[in-house]
Design a protein around this motif. Structure first.
Motif, PDB file in Angstrom:
ATOM      1  N   CYS A  97       0.821  -1.212   0.000  1.00 51.68           N
ATOM      2  CA  CYS A  97       0.000   0.000   0.000  1.00 51.68           C
ATOM      3  C   CYS A  97       0.855   1.262   0.000  1.00 51.68           C
ATOM      4  O   CYS A  97       1.970   1.287   0.524  1.00 51.68           O
ATOM      5  N   THR A  98       0.293   2.323  -0.553  1.00 49.83           N
ATOM      6  CA  THR A  98       0.938   3.639  -0.590  1.00 49.83           C
ATOM      7  C   THR A  98       0.177   4.585   0.319  1.00 49.83           C
ATOM      8  O   THR A  98      -1.044   4.711   0.220  1.00 49.83           O
ATOM      9  N   SER A  99       0.896   5.272   1.192  1.00 55.37           N
ATOM     10  CA  SER A  99       0.276   6.151   2.180  1.00 55.37           C
ATOM     11  C   SER A  99      -0.202   7.452   1.547  1.00 55.37           C
ATOM     12  O   SER A  99       0.416   7.982   0.612  1.00 55.37           O
ATOM     13  N   ILE A 100      -1.285   7.980   2.102  1.00 52.27           N
ATOM     14  CA  ILE A 100      -1.771   9.286   1.643  1.00 52.27           C
ATOM     15  C   ILE A 100      -0.774  10.392   1.980  1.00 52.27           C
ATOM     16  O   ILE A 100      -0.836  11.475   1.383  1.00 52.27           O
ATOM     17  N   THR A 101       0.142  10.142   2.891  1.00 52.24           N
ATOM     18  CA  THR A 101       1.178  11.151   3.171  1.00 52.24           C
ATOM     19  C   THR A 101       2.099  11.349   1.968  1.00 52.24           C
ATOM     20  O   THR A 101       2.707  12.417   1.827  1.00 52.24           O
ATOM     21  N   GLU A 102       2.201  10.328   1.091  1.00 45.30           N
ATOM     22  CA  GLU A 102       2.998  10.470  -0.127  1.00 45.30           C
ATOM     23  C   GLU A 102       2.379  11.487  -1.086  1.00 45.30           C
ATOM     24  O   GLU A 102       3.039  11.965  -2.008  1.00 45.30           O
ATOM     25  N   TYR A 103       1.132  11.811  -0.863  1.00 43.65           N
ATOM     26  CA  TYR A 103       0.436  12.782  -1.711  1.00 43.65           C
ATOM     27  C   TYR A 103       0.198  14.102  -0.989  1.00 43.65           C
ATOM     28  O   TYR A 103      -0.529  14.961  -1.498  1.00 43.65           O
ATOM     29  N   GLY A 104       0.829  14.257   0.189  1.00 45.85           N
ATOM     30  CA  GLY A 104       0.799  15.542   0.879  1.00 45.85           C
ATOM     31  C   GLY A 104      -0.081  15.631   2.104  1.00 45.85           C
ATOM     32  O   GLY A 104      -0.139  16.679   2.747  1.00 45.85           O
ATOM     33  N   ALA A 105      -0.775  14.563   2.475  1.00 47.30           N
ATOM     34  CA  ALA A 105      -1.613  14.615   3.677  1.00 47.30           C
ATOM     35  C   ALA A 105      -0.747  14.673   4.930  1.00 47.30           C
ATOM     36  O   ALA A 105       0.302  14.020   5.008  1.00 47.30           O
ATOM     37  N   VAL A 106      -1.191  15.461   5.896  1.00 44.27           N
ATOM     38  CA  VAL A 106      -0.463  15.625   7.163  1.00 44.27           C
ATOM     39  C   VAL A 106      -1.440  15.342   8.300  1.00 44.27           C
ATOM     40  O   VAL A 106      -2.503  15.980   8.374  1.00 44.27           O
ATOM     41  N   CYS A 120      -2.818  -0.153  -3.473  1.00 51.76           N
ATOM     42  CA  CYS A 120      -3.862   0.161  -2.508  1.00 51.76           C
ATOM     43  C   CYS A 120      -3.488   1.423  -1.759  1.00 51.76           C
ATOM     44  O   CYS A 120      -2.320   1.841  -1.732  1.00 51.76           O
ATOM     45  N   VAL A 121      -4.501   2.045  -1.155  1.00 52.41           N
ATOM     46  CA  VAL A 121      -4.342   3.307  -0.436  1.00 52.41           C
ATOM     47  C   VAL A 121      -4.244   3.021   1.051  1.00 52.41           C
ATOM     48  O   VAL A 121      -5.080   2.293   1.614  1.00 52.41           O
ATOM     49  N   TRP A 122      -3.255   3.604   1.714  1.00 53.96           N
ATOM     50  CA  TRP A 122      -3.073   3.442   3.145  1.00 53.96           C
ATOM     51  C   TRP A 122      -3.358   4.764   3.850  1.00 53.96           C
ATOM     52  O   TRP A 122      -2.796   5.811   3.502  1.00 53.96           O
ATOM     53  N   ILE A 123      -4.258   4.707   4.841  1.00 55.16           N
ATOM     54  CA  ILE A 123      -4.526   5.864   5.706  1.00 55.16           C
ATOM     55  C   ILE A 123      -3.896   5.559   7.046  1.00 55.16           C
ATOM     56  O   ILE A 123      -4.400   4.725   7.803  1.00 55.16           O
ATOM     57  N   PRO A 124      -2.776   6.198   7.376  1.00 50.82           N
ATOM     58  CA  PRO A 124      -2.065   5.863   8.617  1.00 50.82           C
ATOM     59  C   PRO A 124      -2.828   6.321   9.852  1.00 50.82           C
ATOM     60  O   PRO A 124      -3.871   6.988   9.777  1.00 50.82           O
ATOM     61  N   ASP A 135     -12.605  -0.074  -8.479  1.00 53.97           N
ATOM     62  CA  ASP A 135     -11.304  -0.754  -8.492  1.00 53.97           C
ATOM     63  C   ASP A 135     -10.326  -0.098  -7.514  1.00 53.97           C
ATOM     64  O   ASP A 135      -9.164   0.162  -7.847  1.00 53.97           O
ATOM     65  N   VAL A 136     -10.819   0.138  -6.293  1.00 56.48           N
ATOM     66  CA  VAL A 136     -10.031   0.847  -5.282  1.00 56.48           C
ATOM     67  C   VAL A 136     -10.012   0.027  -3.996  1.00 56.48           C
ATOM     68  O   VAL A 136     -11.004  -0.612  -3.631  1.00 56.48           O
ATOM     69  N   ASP A 137      -8.873   0.065  -3.309  1.00 59.73           N
ATOM     70  CA  ASP A 137      -8.706  -0.619  -2.022  1.00 59.73           C
ATOM     71  C   ASP A 137      -8.143   0.391  -1.032  1.00 59.73           C
ATOM     72  O   ASP A 137      -7.006   0.851  -1.183  1.00 59.73           O
ATOM     73  N   VAL A 138      -8.950   0.778  -0.032  1.00 60.92           N
ATOM     74  CA  VAL A 138      -8.547   1.750   0.987  1.00 60.92           C
ATOM     75  C   VAL A 138      -8.456   1.033   2.322  1.00 60.92           C
ATOM     76  O   VAL A 138      -9.422   0.406   2.760  1.00 60.92           O
ATOM     77  N   ARG A 139      -7.305   1.129   2.972  1.00 61.95           N
ATOM     78  CA  ARG A 139      -7.098   0.463   4.252  1.00 61.95           C
ATOM     79  C   ARG A 139      -6.579   1.452   5.286  1.00 61.95           C
ATOM     80  O   ARG A 139      -5.875   2.408   4.960  1.00 61.95           O
ATOM     81  N   GLY A 140      -6.924   1.181   6.554  1.00 67.23           N
ATOM     82  CA  GLY A 140      -6.447   2.011   7.639  1.00 67.23           C
ATOM     83  C   GLY A 140      -5.845   1.195   8.758  1.00 67.23           C
ATOM     84  O   GLY A 140      -5.850  -0.046   8.736  1.00 67.23           O
ATOM     85  N   ALA A 141      -5.368   1.881   9.767  1.00 68.46           N
ATOM     86  CA  ALA A 141      -4.694   1.242  10.899  1.00 68.46           C
ATOM     87  C   ALA A 141      -5.668   0.757  11.955  1.00 68.46           C
ATOM     88  O   ALA A 141      -5.260   0.182  12.965  1.00 68.46           O
TER      89      ALA A 141
END
Length: 638
Positions: free
Chosen positions: A229-238, A263-267, A295-301
């Motif tokens: 997965c790739t974190s949303i922080t890679e796209y500028g989220a803080v 997939c999208v990772w929300i830390p 066709d999206v996969d969103v995952r969180g902690a």
């Protein structure tokens, strides 16, 4: 008034899930293994179907009135009157505790380890509306731990009308939706046997505090980011900075949809979202931009750790994709997985026109291949709305098929919890919990605005093993038309004004056909009076408003302490023929009968192995003039 904490015990005639609801046993699968030693006596057997009802949840719920407390016990009146600032009626178990003076408290000993707390509470509104925030003090084992922040921003709706669009946020006269919830993740885990106290200290400055129930849960540590997965922080989220992270979240979802990431990772963190996540439509088709993600996969902690939130009420946001759907959450078209996050909306009202709504947490066509797991939604108008009318971009028509919701939590909405409509089929909601929804907590609506009314009938859906509490408007579960739908193994309690379960043909549904199965459910304190308090609803009500309701089976069901009738056949323009009712226990009614056929009801019911006791108005009652026929009787065979 001070009242001693009760010893834990099993209560005669109450299922395992019912014991959980009052905090007498942990929310686990086996009472004999997990109940504290004090509860060993006075046990009574319950049917396997009832024992299995409700969700298996990771928290234990404790009722304030069953604790040791110093304060005022609030109770509902015998009619459980709703809508006139009735705190007792809106309380779980129809009781709560008010803390008026410094030093007043609610205290209980935990039966489970916990590092989090949820408090269902009510504090006053601001004089001009909009809510206030105040603190309440938490002590554990006589040591001060932290101040809980309580808010009335999302509660207190005013007006005498039962039409939800007629209620306002402006103080004046009668009020309803009086309670909301506060939650806090604690810095340490407290073992079972710890003493928790919610206390009004001198600096806790609200005019009053009402404590209804408390959930204690041992929350797991935040999950690690999956390698793929790739974190949303890679796209500028803080995280935790209070700035809007929508642009980054949308960019990550779009990248996943385009196949650029897996997939999208929300830390872990608090992430602000002020725009719906969707697919931009350069053609601007439809009345609004109504193209969802696919066709999206969103995952969180974890739902306690990865939390999206909005601050701007949807009707004040401007520039949103759809006034009804709001400025938070996700619009889904197909093949989307979302798991282990929370979506905390900013709604404050059901809405008195199309531009003033509370938003929807998850909405769209949903299509095939979609699943939602361990998602917490709060303060939305609707938690989840599944389906779109055909005229919302007809070329994208694709009803939900095989959609799954597992282990979701939906709290404190202004309308439905989850609604399956527009041809939704082969879909399910399981092991999930719903509390304080402002319309049906779970609904199946065979909406006729579909591509082919002969094919796109909402069908073969299942609501199984869910816990539903305190709908402040409408039903615990409702089915409006369709076929092959199943409501099974649910625990439903404390509806304000409508049934625990209702089958109906209002809202212009496509007809009922085939079989509709109601099985293995347990209902406590359900039913009520609505529409100017002129209509009284049973715990289970069948209302053939126009079209017939056919093919209904009600079996292996327990109904306790109904406000009005246990099972009610309501007057309407249609008929309800050949309802099979078997292995049903109806025990206790404050104001009604065990089974009632109203004067305008038409159809028939066949009773087998039905037990009815402690009714105010008789066991089986067919009102004068009714054409309804009831075959068999309590305790007998058809």
């Amino acid at each position: 008034m001070k009242r001693k904490q009760r010893s834990w015990r099993l209560v005669s005639g109450v299922s395992l899930a019912g014991l959980v609801a009052v905090g007498l046993v942990p929310l686990t699968a086996n009472a004999s293994e997990d109940a504290p030693p004090e509860s060993a006596g006075d046990a009574t057997e319950v049917s396997p179907a009832a024992e299995a009802s409700g969700a298996t949840l990771p928290y234990v719920e404790y009722e304030a009135e069953d604790a040791d407390y110093q304060g005022t016990l609030l109770e509902a009146d015998p009619e459980r009157t709703f809508g006139h600032t009735n705190f007792g009626t809106e309380s779980s178990g129809r009781q709560s505790v008010q803390l008026d003076a410094t030093g007043d408290y609610v205290e209980f000993t935990s039966t489970n380890a916990s590092n989090s707390i949820v408090v269902r509470n009510s504090i006053p509104d601001a004089p001009g509306g909009g809510g206030i925030e105040e603190t309440l003090s938490l002590y554990v084992n006589d040591t001060f731990v932290e101040k809980l922040t309580l808010s009335s921003k999302h509660s207190w709706l005013y007006g005498t009308t039962d039409d939800p669009e007629g209620l306002t946020n402006t103080p004046g006269g009668d009020a309803r939706r009086l309670f909301d919830e506060s939650h806090l993740l604690l810095d340490e885990t407290y073992p079972a046997g710890s003493t928790f106290r919610l206390q009004r200290d001198a600096d806790d400055a609200a005019e009053f505090y009402i404590v209804d129930l408390i959930d204690l849960e041992e929350v797991a540590p935040p999950a690690e980011q999956p390698a793929e997965c790739t974190s949303i922080t890679e796209y500028g989220a803080v995280p935790d900075d209070g700035e809007d992270d929508t642009e980054a979240l949308q960019a990550a979802v779009t990248a996943d949809q385009n196949g650029e990431i897996e997939c999208v990772w929300i830390p872990e963190g608090q992430w602000r979202q002020e725009q719906k996540i969707l697919t931009d439509d350069p053609e601007d088709r439809g009345q609004y931009n109504q193209v969802g993600i696919r066709d999206v996969d969103v995952r969180g902690a974890g739902m306690w750790h990865s939390q999206l939130y909005s601050l701007i009420p949807p009707h004040e946001a401007g520039g949103i994709n759809h006034p009804h759907e709001g400025n938070f959450g996700f619009d889904i078209d197909s093949n989307t997985q979302i798991s282990d996050i929370a979506i905390f909306g900013s709604g404050t009202i059901r809405g008195n026109n199309a531009d003033q709504e509370g938003g929807v947490g998850l909405n769209g066509r949903f299509g095939e291949g979609t699943s939602i797991n361990r998602v917490w939604i709060e303060h939305a108008n609707v938690g989840v709305w599944v389906g779109r009318d055909l005229d919302n971009i007809p070329e994208l028509w694709g009803p939900a098929d095989g959609l799954e919701f597992n282990d979701v939590r939906i709290r404190n909405t202004y309308a439905d919890g989850i609604n399956f409509t527009n041809g939704t089929r082969n879909s399910s909601v399981t092991n999930s919990s719903f509390r304080n929804t402002g319309d049906d907590s779970l609904a199946i609506w065979a909406n006729p605005r579909v591509q082919d009314p002969n094919v796109d009938v909402t069908h073969s859906n299942t609501f199984a093993n869910n816990t539903i509490q305190l709908p402040w408007r409408a039903n615990g579960v409702a089915i409006y038309g369709g076929y092959g739908n199943v409501v099974e193994g649910n625990e439903i309690s404390d509806t304000m004004n409508y049934p625990g379960i209702m089958l109906a043909t209002d809202h212009d549904p496509l007809p009922f056909s085939g079989e509709t199965l109601i099985s293995g459910n347990t209902l406590h304190r359900t039913g009520g009076a609505f529409w100017g308090e002129a209509q009284e609803f049973g715990a289970i009500t069948l209302f053939a408003a126009g079209k017939d309701i056919t093919g209904v089976t009600i079996r292996d069901t327990e109904i306790y302490d109904s406000t009005y009738d246990g099972i009610q056949f309501k007057s309407g323009g249609g008929a309800v023929p050949e309802v099979d009712i078997s292995n049903v226990t109806i025990d206790g009614s404050l104001n009604g009968a065990g089974i009632l056929a109203m004067g305008g009801a038409r159809g028939s019911a066949n009773l087998s192995d039905v037990t009815i006791s402690n009714m105010a108005d008789g066991d089986v009652v067919v009102e004068p003039g009714s054409q309804f026929v009831i075959n068999g009787g309590p305790g007998g065979e058809e």
